[in-house]
Structures are given as C-alpha cells and as structure tokens.
Design a protein around this motif. Structure first.
Motif: not given
Length: 263
Positions: A16-22, A102-107, A123-127
């Motif tokens: 399982h996964y937790l994906i959180a806004c820091e 939250g404010r920071q995370v977009k998938l 898919l995350s849009n991070e670097k």
C-alpha cells in the motif's frame, strides 16, 4: 511529495502507499487492504488521509475501502470504467486527469489496461518522477491477465506508455514479487549479469524495507522490457519454435507472458 510504502505482510504480498503533501500533511492512500497498517503509518507521520485511490477492482486492492472511508471520511477515486464494480466511489478518473493532494502534490492519471480492462497508474510530475503502477508492472515483471485482463492490451500499455518513462522514474508496484520475478528473468535470460547481481543483493531483503527500483534498473532486469534480447529470444524458441529468429516485440512479450502464467 512524501511517499510511504507499506507492506501488508499477507500471502499476496501487497504493497500500500501513502502519498502526502509535505506542507499540509494531507495524504492519499493507494489500494488500502490492510487498513490498520495504513492508519498506523499515517498517524506516525501526522498525515490526514483525504483520498482513497484504487488502481483497479480486484478484491485485494479494494477490500479495505469501506473501513478506511468510515474511519477517515476519505473520498474514493478509481478508473471511471471500474466505478460500477467498486462500492461507494466518489469520482471516476480518466487518462489525463490530475489528482491534487494538499498544495504541493500533483499526480497524472494514466489509463493502463491489460491486467484488467479498467486499470489506472499514477505518475508524479516531480523532477524525479514516481510511478505508482498497481498490478500493471512489478519490479522485474508485469501483471497477469488471467482475471479479466488482456495480454494484447497489456503489451500496448507497455509499448505506448511505460516504455516512454524516463530512466530516473521510481517504480512503486502493488505487490512484492521482485525475487520471484528476478528468478524468472534468469530462467529466460541466464546470462543476465545485472539480474544475477540484483538477486544476490536483494534475496534476503525485508519487504518492509524493499528496494525501490527505477526504470533504468527495470530496463536491465525486467524481461518484458528486454524484448530484443537475443538470449531471451533463443530461450523462448525452445517453447515457441514458431517465433523464428526475428520475432517482433509483441510476439516476444506475449510469449513471455504465457510462460510466466505457468512458471
């Protein structure tokens, strides 16, 4: 983006996964079968679970939905095509949708049929992107198609989408099958020194602290991403002599998938 990989410690070896806004500590949980483990992990890190995401409709990926929703009030998201198979869905998703946490995370939502007709990956849009792939792709392997799936569509998903992911992309699958998949790789490609090295390094690892592979790793050790390998083709011809000396990628993929069904 904060990511917590949670091993269910069950017979199916679910992740399982937790994906959180820091910043806000809001979190999404993916495929929460073992609700207590997910809630304990969220509590430890001070996360508030606001979204439940199901990659597909198999019971071991949706079995904790009701309890998780009751205990957190979170909304349930899934593939739009699976929304009638999964109880109490709040939002059906299609390719190109964006999930914000939250404010920071977009998938980014990807429509990835094959394991089931209605399966999504994120898919995350991070670097350095992260790929949450459910049962479409595993470390050193791919999902089966035996319960309502379609191997031709699975090949298309890999050929048109997964093969285009950058080498740096981190892979977060729905199950811990890496050791068995590496053994399959070596059965198909006995001279794969990278697979030998990974197997030696990881065969005694704890799934509670599992190695997170990248697409660069997978391109070295995952048979289903190595369809032009001469060793793989030569081994496959022993079981599928009709492949010939220069089979196309799809025929190699389908032959590998068929062998993996019974291996």
């Amino acid at each position: 983006m904060l990511v917590r990989q949670i091993y269910a410690d069950n017979n199916l070896r679910n992740f399982h996964y937790l994906i959180a806004c820091e910043e806000t500590r809001e979190a999404m949980v993916i495929d929460p079968l073992d609700v207590d483990r997910c809630l304990d992990a969220a509590k430890k890190d001070g996360f508030k679970i606001t979204t439940i995401l199901n990659t597909h409709d198999h019971w071991d990926h949706i079995g904790g939905n009701a309890e998780m929703k009751e205990k957190t009030g979170a909304e349930i998201f899934c593939h739009a095509g699976a929304s009638k198979k999964i109880p109490d869905v709040d939002k059906g998703l299609v390719a190109g949708d964006i999930i914000q946490i939250g404010r920071q995370v977009k998938l980014n939502v990807m429509d990835t049929p094959g394991h089931t007709e209605s399966h999504i990956c994120l898919l995350s849009n991070e670097k350095t992107p992260s790929f949450f792939c459910g049962d479409t792709m595993f470390n050193a392997g791919v999902g089966h198609c035996k319960l309502g799936g379609n191997p031709d569509k699975l090949f298309k998903t890999f050929d048109e989408q997964i093969n285009k992911l950058s080498d740096e992309t981190k892979i977060y699958p729905g199950h811990d099958y890496m050791i068995n998949n590496l053994q399959f790789t070596l059965d198909r490609e006995p001279d794969n020194e990278d697979a030998k090295s990974f197997l030696k390094k990881l065969e005694k690892q704890s799934p509670h602290d599992a190695y997170v592979s990248t697409m660069k790793d997978e391109r070295k050790i995952n048979s289903f991403l190595r369809l032009s390998s001469a060793s793989i083709i030569n081994e496959l011809k022993k079981s599928f002599p009709e492949l010939g000396d220069n089979p196309n990628s799809k025929d190699v993929f389908l032959a590998l998938r068929e062998l993996r069904n019974h291996w």
